[in-house]
Design a protein around this motif. Structure first.
Motif, PDB file in Angstrom:
ATOM      1  N   ARG A 116       0.830  -1.207   0.000  1.00 48.38           N
ATOM      2  CA  ARG A 116       0.000   0.000   0.000  1.00 48.38           C
ATOM      3  C   ARG A 116       0.865   1.257   0.000  1.00 48.38           C
ATOM      4  N   ARG A 118       3.927   1.507  -1.222  1.00 45.11           N
ATOM      5  CA  ARG A 118       4.519   1.627  -2.561  1.00 45.11           C
ATOM      6  C   ARG A 118       3.521   2.250  -3.531  1.00 45.11           C
ATOM      7  N   GLU A 119       2.257   1.797  -3.459  1.00 41.31           N
ATOM      8  CA  GLU A 119       1.208   2.348  -4.322  1.00 41.31           C
ATOM      9  C   GLU A 119       1.030   3.845  -4.082  1.00 41.31           C
TER      10      GLU A 119
END
Length: 191
Positions: A116, A118-119
């Protein structure tokens, strides 16, 4: 008839509670129930403000990243003043507070949280990554001012300092003398 007491800033109240649980019980003890119990609110309060527990944890880490970014501004303002080793020692000691060290452990222990983050544009371990960005910016400013070697790689020095300080602070010994020695040795090596 109301069933509870109004919460002024539920996100901050929940983040503060999560930080206390994380420091006291570690990443394994950080559950939605533990957070809401610590905050003194119903479990539904967390789910009213966050889509799921990983979204809450991502928000918690991002809140910590904002603190590092604020520290960056303070550190950059110190460029060109004081002793470089002293300034870096203070910055690393502040960066690696017990909470920050616990946040790194939290992120490494939860795959869904890392995904999450990284997103959301936070690669690696956000507290360490943003800490390295902060130290790099400071070192670049000091290099431009001629206070560290012109040929020194600010990126490499920052990674060396962040990695060494992280190893030091995760060992349980938060002593500033060792951090100062790490900084002084790294800066001397930079030539």
């Amino acid at each position: 008839m109301p069933t509870g007491v109004a919460i002024r800033d539920p996100r901050e109240q929940l983040y503060d509670a999560a930080e206390r649980v994380l420091l006291r019980d570690g990443p394994g003890g950080l559950t939605s129930r533990a957070v809401t119990t610590e905050a003194g609110v119903a479990k539904g309060v967390l789910h009213r403000h966050f889509t799921d527990f990983d979204a809450f944890l991502a928000g918690l880490v991002e809140d910590r990243v904002r603190r590092v970014e604020a520290q960056r501004e303070t550190l950059l303002a110190a460029a060109g003043t004081g002793d470089v080793v002293d300034v870096l020692t203070g910055a690393l000691t502040e960066l690696f507070s017990p909470l920050a060290v616990a946040m790194v452990a939290l992120v490494t222990s939860r795959d869904a949280l890392r995904a999450r983050l990284r997103e959301a544009g936070h690669p690696g371990l956000p507290v360490l990554t943003h800490g390295a960005i902060m130290i790099t910016a400071y070192l670049e400013a000091e290099r431009a001012a001629g206070r560290i070697a012109a040929g020194a790689s600010a990126d490499t020095l920052a990674l060396m300092l962040i990695g060494s300080a992280h190893m030091h602070f995760t060992s349980g010994d938060g002593g500033g003398d060792t951090v100062r020695e790490i900084v002084a040795t790294t800066i001397v090596m930079a030539g």
